[in-house]
Design a protein around this motif. Structure first.
Motif, PDB file in Angstrom:
ATOM      1  N   ALA A  29      36.778  41.536  43.901  1.00 57.78           N
ATOM      2  CA  ALA A  29      37.276  41.353  42.536  1.00 57.78           C
ATOM      3  C   ALA A  29      36.187  41.623  41.495  1.00 57.78           C
ATOM      4  CB  ALA A  29      37.836  39.936  42.372  1.00 57.78           C
ATOM      5  N   GLY A  30      35.011  42.043  41.944  1.00 61.09           N
ATOM      6  CA  GLY A  30      33.958  42.431  41.009  1.00 61.09           C
ATOM      7  C   GLY A  30      32.998  41.343  40.594  1.00 61.09           C
ATOM      8  N   PHE A  31      33.053  40.179  41.249  1.00 60.15           N
ATOM      9  CA  PHE A  31      32.116  39.097  40.937  1.00 60.15           C
ATOM     10  C   PHE A  31      30.805  39.325  41.677  1.00 60.15           C
ATOM     11  CE2 PHE A  31      36.191  37.224  40.006  1.00 60.15           C
ATOM     12  CZ  PHE A  31      35.942  36.502  38.848  1.00 60.15           C
ATOM     13  N   ARG A  32      29.720  38.941  41.033  1.00 56.76           N
ATOM     14  CA  ARG A  32      28.398  38.971  41.654  1.00 56.76           C
ATOM     15  C   ARG A  32      27.978  37.528  41.903  1.00 56.76           C
ATOM     16  NH1 ARG A  32      22.795  39.251  40.540  1.00 56.76           N
ATOM     17  NH2 ARG A  32      23.012  38.583  38.385  1.00 56.76           N
ATOM     18  N   ILE A  33      27.564  37.217  43.111  1.00 52.34           N
ATOM     19  CA  ILE A  33      27.104  35.862  43.441  1.00 52.34           C
ATOM     20  C   ILE A  33      25.668  35.727  42.962  1.00 52.34           C
ATOM     21  CG2 ILE A  33      26.613  34.245  45.302  1.00 52.34           C
ATOM     22  CD1 ILE A  33      28.892  35.729  46.893  1.00 52.34           C
ATOM     23  N   VAL A  34      25.427  34.779  42.029  1.00 48.77           N
ATOM     24  CA  VAL A  34      24.072  34.586  41.502  1.00 48.77           C
ATOM     25  C   VAL A  34      23.394  33.357  42.096  1.00 48.77           C
ATOM     26  CG1 VAL A  34      24.501  35.884  39.397  1.00 48.77           C
ATOM     27  CG2 VAL A  34      24.890  33.418  39.403  1.00 48.77           C
ATOM     28  N   ALA A  35      24.177  32.501  42.759  1.00 45.22           N
ATOM     29  CA  ALA A  35      23.640  31.345  43.489  1.00 45.22           C
ATOM     30  C   ALA A  35      24.692  30.918  44.497  1.00 45.22           C
ATOM     31  CB  ALA A  35      23.314  30.200  42.548  1.00 45.22           C
ATOM     32  N   MET A  36      24.234  30.492  45.695  1.00 43.26           N
ATOM     33  CA  MET A  36      25.198  30.049  46.707  1.00 43.26           C
ATOM     34  C   MET A  36      24.493  29.149  47.703  1.00 43.26           C
ATOM     35  SD  MET A  36      27.844  32.270  49.058  1.00 43.26           S
ATOM     36  CE  MET A  36      26.626  33.119  50.004  1.00 43.26           C
ATOM     37  N   LYS A  37      25.211  28.093  48.131  1.00 41.29           N
ATOM     38  CA  LYS A  37      24.672  27.238  49.186  1.00 41.29           C
ATOM     39  C   LYS A  37      25.793  26.620  50.002  1.00 41.29           C
ATOM     40  CE  LYS A  37      22.293  24.391  46.555  1.00 41.29           C
ATOM     41  NZ  LYS A  37      21.503  23.291  45.985  1.00 41.29           N
ATOM     42  N   TYR A  38      25.467  26.396  51.263  1.00 35.11           N
ATOM     43  CA  TYR A  38      26.345  25.720  52.213  1.00 35.11           C
ATOM     44  C   TYR A  38      25.821  24.290  52.289  1.00 35.11           C
ATOM     45  CZ  TYR A  38      28.760  25.084  56.740  1.00 35.11           C
ATOM     46  OH  TYR A  38      29.559  24.668  57.767  1.00 35.11           O
ATOM     47  N   THR A  39      26.668  23.325  51.955  1.00 31.51           N
ATOM     48  CA  THR A  39      26.197  21.946  51.872  1.00 31.51           C
ATOM     49  C   THR A  39      27.353  20.992  52.136  1.00 31.51           C
ATOM     50  OG1 THR A  39      24.892  20.430  50.480  1.00 31.51           O
ATOM     51  CG2 THR A  39      26.555  21.764  49.351  1.00 31.51           C
ATOM     52  N   LYS A  40      27.073  19.725  52.115  1.00 33.27           N
ATOM     53  CA  LYS A  40      28.110  18.690  52.273  1.00 33.27           C
ATOM     54  C   LYS A  40      27.893  17.619  51.224  1.00 33.27           C
ATOM     55  CE  LYS A  40      30.335  15.667  55.668  1.00 33.27           C
ATOM     56  NZ  LYS A  40      30.414  14.460  54.858  1.00 33.27           N
ATOM     57  N   LEU A  41      28.934  17.284  50.512  1.00 32.84           N
ATOM     58  CA  LEU A  41      28.870  16.242  49.496  1.00 32.84           C
ATOM     59  C   LEU A  41      29.036  14.870  50.132  1.00 32.84           C
ATOM     60  CD1 LEU A  41      31.244  17.792  46.799  1.00 32.84           C
ATOM     61  CD2 LEU A  41      28.769  17.537  46.602  1.00 32.84           C
ATOM     62  N   SER A  42      28.244  13.910  49.682  1.00 30.62           N
ATOM     63  CA  SER A  42      28.498  12.519  50.052  1.00 30.62           C
ATOM     64  C   SER A  42      29.682  12.051  49.213  1.00 30.62           C
ATOM     65  CB  SER A  42      27.269  11.652  49.760  1.00 30.62           C
ATOM     66  OG  SER A  42      27.067  11.566  48.354  1.00 30.62           O
ATOM     67  N   GLU A  61      41.627  10.100  46.803  1.00 31.00           N
ATOM     68  CA  GLU A  61      41.986  11.078  47.835  1.00 31.00           C
ATOM     69  C   GLU A  61      41.156  12.355  47.672  1.00 31.00           C
ATOM     70  OE1 GLU A  61      45.956  13.619  49.088  1.00 31.00           O
ATOM     71  OE2 GLU A  61      46.231  11.648  48.149  1.00 31.00           O
ATOM     72  N   LEU A  62      40.959  12.785  46.433  1.00 28.26           N
ATOM     73  CA  LEU A  62      40.181  13.992  46.156  1.00 28.26           C
ATOM     74  C   LEU A  62      38.728  13.832  46.596  1.00 28.26           C
ATOM     75  CD1 LEU A  62      39.766  16.782  44.787  1.00 28.26           C
ATOM     76  CD2 LEU A  62      39.415  15.538  42.639  1.00 28.26           C
ATOM     77  N   THR A  63      38.109  12.723  46.229  1.00 24.46           N
ATOM     78  CA  THR A  63      36.696  12.539  46.577  1.00 24.46           C
ATOM     79  C   THR A  63      36.515  12.359  48.087  1.00 24.46           C
ATOM     80  OG1 THR A  63      36.823  10.178  46.035  1.00 24.46           O
ATOM     81  CG2 THR A  63      36.047  11.666  44.306  1.00 24.46           C
ATOM     82  N   GLU A  64      37.441  11.686  48.732  1.00 23.66           N
ATOM     83  CA  GLU A  64      37.376  11.559  50.197  1.00 23.66           C
ATOM     84  C   GLU A  64      37.496  12.929  50.859  1.00 23.66           C
ATOM     85  OE1 GLU A  64      39.680   8.561  52.154  1.00 23.66           O
ATOM     86  OE2 GLU A  64      39.307   7.122  50.535  1.00 23.66           O
ATOM     87  N   PHE A  65      38.440  13.725  50.395  1.00 26.23           N
ATOM     88  CA  PHE A  65      38.621  15.060  50.954  1.00 26.23           C
ATOM     89  C   PHE A  65      37.384  15.923  50.723  1.00 26.23           C
ATOM     90  CE2 PHE A  65      39.944  19.483  49.841  1.00 26.23           C
ATOM     91  CZ  PHE A  65      40.059  19.944  51.146  1.00 26.23           C
ATOM     92  N   MET A  66      36.853  15.916  49.503  1.00 20.73           N
ATOM     93  CA  MET A  66      35.726  16.788  49.181  1.00 20.73           C
ATOM     94  C   MET A  66      34.437  16.374  49.898  1.00 20.73           C
ATOM     95  SD  MET A  66      36.822  19.342  47.544  1.00 20.73           S
ATOM     96  CE  MET A  66      35.215  20.038  47.154  1.00 20.73           C
ATOM     97  N   SER A  67      34.388  15.147  50.394  1.00 23.79           N
ATOM     98  CA  SER A  67      33.211  14.705  51.156  1.00 23.79           C
ATOM     99  C   SER A  67      33.483  14.696  52.662  1.00 23.79           C
ATOM    100  CB  SER A  67      32.769  13.310  50.688  1.00 23.79           C
ATOM    101  OG  SER A  67      33.797  12.355  50.877  1.00 23.79           O
ATOM    102  N   SER A  68      34.614  15.246  53.081  1.00 24.15           N
ATOM    103  CA  SER A  68      35.031  15.183  54.489  1.00 24.15           C
ATOM    104  C   SER A  68      34.393  16.251  55.374  1.00 24.15           C
ATOM    105  CB  SER A  68      36.557  15.286  54.586  1.00 24.15           C
ATOM    106  OG  SER A  68      36.994  16.592  54.223  1.00 24.15           O
ATOM    107  N   GLY A  69      33.781  17.249  54.784  1.00 23.36           N
ATOM    108  CA  GLY A  69      33.182  18.323  55.565  1.00 23.36           C
ATOM    109  C   GLY A  69      32.370  19.238  54.676  1.00 23.36           C
ATOM    110  N   PRO A  70      31.739  20.234  55.257  1.00 26.91           N
ATOM    111  CA  PRO A  70      30.910  21.138  54.470  1.00 26.91           C
ATOM    112  C   PRO A  70      31.710  21.952  53.459  1.00 26.91           C
ATOM    113  CG  PRO A  70      30.783  21.680  56.820  1.00 26.91           C
ATOM    114  CD  PRO A  70      31.732  20.550  56.676  1.00 26.91           C
ATOM    115  N   ILE A  71      31.001  22.373  52.425  1.00 22.42           N
ATOM    116  CA  ILE A  71      31.565  23.232  51.380  1.00 22.42           C
ATOM    117  C   ILE A  71      30.580  24.363  51.120  1.00 22.42           C
ATOM    118  CG2 ILE A  71      32.938  21.423  50.251  1.00 22.42           C
ATOM    119  CD1 ILE A  71      30.062  22.347  48.277  1.00 22.42           C
ATOM    120  N   VAL A  72      31.050  25.398  50.440  1.00 25.63           N
ATOM    121  CA  VAL A  72      30.170  26.448  49.937  1.00 25.63           C
ATOM    122  C   VAL A  72      30.281  26.417  48.423  1.00 25.63           C
ATOM    123  CG1 VAL A  72      29.700  28.933  49.832  1.00 25.63           C
ATOM    124  CG2 VAL A  72      30.477  27.889  51.981  1.00 25.63           C
ATOM    125  N   ALA A  73      29.157  26.148  47.755  1.00 28.06           N
ATOM    126  CA  ALA A  73      29.106  26.128  46.295  1.00 28.06           C
ATOM    127  C   ALA A  73      28.502  27.437  45.824  1.00 28.06           C
ATOM    128  CB  ALA A  73      28.253  24.955  45.819  1.00 28.06           C
TER     129      ALA A  73
END
Length: 138
Positions: A29-42, A61-73
């Motif tokens: 879609a034409g986006f350039r990644i200027v920062a990226m990390k694989y991490t997990k939120l507490s 429910e949202l915060t539990e889900f978002m801290s349930s496993g790794p994410i890519v920011a």
């Protein structure tokens, strides 16, 4: 209008093996990644990130889900970044998302909707700064 936006590939999409597919759609879609990390939120970090929704009934429910496993920011760059990325990801409810959007292809429900995308230029800067220092942006 800013030329950056922020995204997270959420725990459901990571668990389902869709990181590469989603990043490919972002690149195509034409986006350039200027920062990226694989991490997990507490749970505490997820609560702070989504603090704006703390009074809403889905907050726990949202915060539990978002801290349930790794994410890519990631911070993404493109002309008209926020609006174009919102179009690329599609509606929050994947049943209502347009064909060809990330959520139509990879989300399983309103709650587990594969990706987060900033809703304004201001929030893109705030959200990107939550995850990345100036030294981590290229």
């Amino acid at each position: 209008m800013s030329n950056v936006t922020f995204t997270m590939i959420k725990p459901d999409a990571v668990k389902n093996g869709n990181i590469g597919n989603i990043l490919q759609m972002i690149n195509n879609a034409g986006f350039r990644i200027v920062a990226m990390k694989y991490t997990k939120l507490s749970l505490e970090q997820a609560g702070k990130f989504y603090e704006v929704h703390s009074a809403r009934p889905f907050y726990g429910e949202l915060t539990e889900f978002m801290s349930s496993g790794p994410i890519v920011a990631a911070i993404l760059e493109k002309e008209n970044a926020v609006a174009d990325f919102r179009t690329l990801i599609g509606a929050t409810n994947p049943a209502e998302a347009a064909e060809g959007t990330i959520r139509k292809k990879y989300a399983t429900s309103i709650g587990e909707n594969a990706v987060h995308g900033s809703d304004s230029d201001e929030n893109a800067l705030i959200e990107g700064s939550f995850f990345f220092s100036g030294l981590e942006r290229f």
